[in-house]
Design a protein around this motif. Structure first.
Motif, PDB file in Angstrom:
ATOM      1  N   VAL A  68       0.840  -1.195   0.000  1.00 35.51           N
ATOM      2  CA  VAL A  68       0.000   0.000   0.000  1.00 35.51           C
ATOM      3  C   VAL A  68       0.872   1.242   0.000  1.00 35.51           C
ATOM      4  CG1 VAL A  68      -1.756   1.321   1.250  1.00 35.51           C
ATOM      5  CG2 VAL A  68      -1.866  -1.174   1.236  1.00 35.51           C
ATOM      6  N   VAL A  69       0.548   2.184  -0.893  1.00 37.86           N
ATOM      7  CA  VAL A  69       1.126   3.526  -0.852  1.00 37.86           C
ATOM      8  C   VAL A  69      -0.020   4.468  -0.502  1.00 37.86           C
ATOM      9  CG1 VAL A  69       2.378   5.330  -2.065  1.00 37.86           C
ATOM     10  CG2 VAL A  69       2.837   2.924  -2.611  1.00 37.86           C
ATOM     11  N   PHE A  70       0.119   5.155   0.623  1.00 36.56           N
ATOM     12  CA  PHE A  70      -0.961   5.945   1.199  1.00 36.56           C
ATOM     13  C   PHE A  70      -0.513   7.399   1.315  1.00 36.56           C
ATOM     14  CE2 PHE A  70      -3.601   7.595   4.623  1.00 36.56           C
ATOM     15  CZ  PHE A  70      -4.817   6.943   4.484  1.00 36.56           C
ATOM     16  N   ILE A  71      -1.216   8.301   0.636  1.00 41.39           N
ATOM     17  CA  ILE A  71      -0.912   9.729   0.693  1.00 41.39           C
ATOM     18  C   ILE A  71      -1.803  10.384   1.738  1.00 41.39           C
ATOM     19  CG2 ILE A  71      -0.840  11.900  -0.597  1.00 41.39           C
ATOM     20  CD1 ILE A  71       1.093   9.856  -1.674  1.00 41.39           C
ATOM     21  N   THR A  72      -1.215  11.189   2.615  1.00 40.45           N
ATOM     22  CA  THR A  72      -2.008  11.896   3.613  1.00 40.45           C
ATOM     23  C   THR A  72      -1.294  13.169   4.047  1.00 40.45           C
ATOM     24  OG1 THR A  72      -3.097  11.721   5.778  1.00 40.45           O
ATOM     25  CG2 THR A  72      -1.003  10.559   5.516  1.00 40.45           C
ATOM     26  N   HIS A  73      -2.080  14.154   4.514  1.00 37.47           N
ATOM     27  CA  HIS A  73      -1.528  15.334   5.173  1.00 37.47           C
ATOM     28  C   HIS A  73      -1.536  15.153   6.689  1.00 37.47           C
ATOM     29  CE1 HIS A  73      -2.148  17.714   1.378  1.00 37.47           C
ATOM     30  NE2 HIS A  73      -1.021  18.234   1.816  1.00 37.47           N
ATOM     31  N   ASN A  74      -2.135  14.077   7.169  1.00 36.65           N
ATOM     32  CA  ASN A  74      -2.330  13.859   8.592  1.00 36.65           C
ATOM     33  C   ASN A  74      -1.222  12.952   9.120  1.00 36.65           C
ATOM     34  OD1 ASN A  74      -3.374  12.599  11.084  1.00 36.65           O
ATOM     35  ND2 ASN A  74      -5.208  13.801  10.621  1.00 36.65           N
ATOM     36  N   ILE A  75      -0.300  13.516   9.898  1.00 36.20           N
ATOM     37  CA  ILE A  75       0.876  12.774  10.346  1.00 36.20           C
ATOM     38  C   ILE A  75       0.484  11.631  11.270  1.00 36.20           C
ATOM     39  CG2 ILE A  75       3.084  12.931  11.563  1.00 36.20           C
ATOM     40  CD1 ILE A  75       3.112  15.925  10.729  1.00 36.20           C
TER      41      ILE A  75
END
Length: 274
Positions: free
Chosen positions: A205-212
């Protein structure tokens, strides 16, 4: 040849594939509206089969651009991406994608939406239907599969989008801020749902997020990107036990990792949340 070994986190054999990103850069050519823009430069990264990897970084650092190159939706200006033994140059059936919004067709039921990609590929067989039944149960959608999207909450629609991406059993799953439009309570619930689905059959899985905090909670490793032109500043190992449970979010070791990653990004960047 990549040797696949049982996952130390689940004891199951990962169904994912190795992803190799080799010296990838992306330049958006100049148009009548402005000069050329270098979005990415010299990104090198190798993901293990079955690994859950998140990317964080300031807005505009090229996270989604990199994801789209791995998906085959964009062409790298330099470098190359391999998924397993295949070089990616166009969309590949081995790669599933979940976007920020559910993108369900409102005139189809949830079940019809879930089966649509497999149906178009001519791959709706008994195994696919059995897998869908299992995923509907895991995602809490078994009683809603014959409803239409507008009859479900935003969180339930996003669960359906994840089931749709998984039902074809792709070795690789790419997720571009899939929970960003949801309230915090729903978001945390879907993080736990995703963990159950991934633990049941661990894909790459490659997961993009702005939430650390979201990245730390979900991931084996977190890649921290620099400001544009984006490249990897550091890859942080998340040495927290699995399975992840909700109480982990209140532990000091969890917040130590969140604080370390926040420091790497820098407090001056807007749009990155703890």
């Amino acid at each position: 040849m990549t040797v696949t070994t049982p996952s130390p986190r689940t004891g199951l054999e990962p169904t994912g594939r190795e992803i190799v990103i080799d010296a990838v850069s992306k330049v958006y050519e100049a148009t009548g509206r402005g000069d050329a823009v270098t979005a990415l430069t010299a990104v090198d990264l190798t993901l293990r089969p079955g690994e859950f990897f998140s990317l964080v970084g300031p807005s505009g650092c090229g996270k989604s651009t990199l994801l789209n190159i791995v998906a085959g939706l964009l062409t790298a200006s330099t470098g190359q991406v391999h998924v397993g033994d295949r070089r990616i140059s166009a969309p590949d059936r081995s790669v599933g994608i979940v976007f920020q919004k559910p993108t369900l067709l409102r005139w189809l039921t949830i079940e019809e939406n879930v089966f649509l990609p497999s149906k178009l590929a001519g791959a709706v067989d008994a195994a696919t239907r059995e897998r869908a039944d299992h995923l509907f149960e895991l995602a809490g959608l078994a009683d809603f599969r014959h409803r239409y999207p507008q009859e479900l909450s935003g969180g339930m629609q996003q669960r359906a989008s994840i089931v749709r991406a998984l039902v074809a059993d792709p070795p690789v799953l790419l997720m571009d801020e899939p929970f960003s439009a949801l309230d915090e309570f729903t978001r945390e619930g879907l993080q736990d749902e995703l963990m159950r689905l991934w633990t049941d059959r661990p894909k790459t899985v490659v997961f993009i997020t702005h939430n650390i905090a979201e990245a730390v909670y979900l991931s084996d490793r977190v890649g921290v990107m620099t400001s544009r032109p984006g490249t990897l500043r550091e890859v942080v190992d998340v040495s927290l036990p699995r399975p992840r449970v909700a109480d982990l979010r209140t532990e000091s070791r969890f917040y130590d990792l969140v604080g370390h990653i926040r420091g790497l990004i820098g407090h001056q960047h807007e749009g990155v949340r703890a």
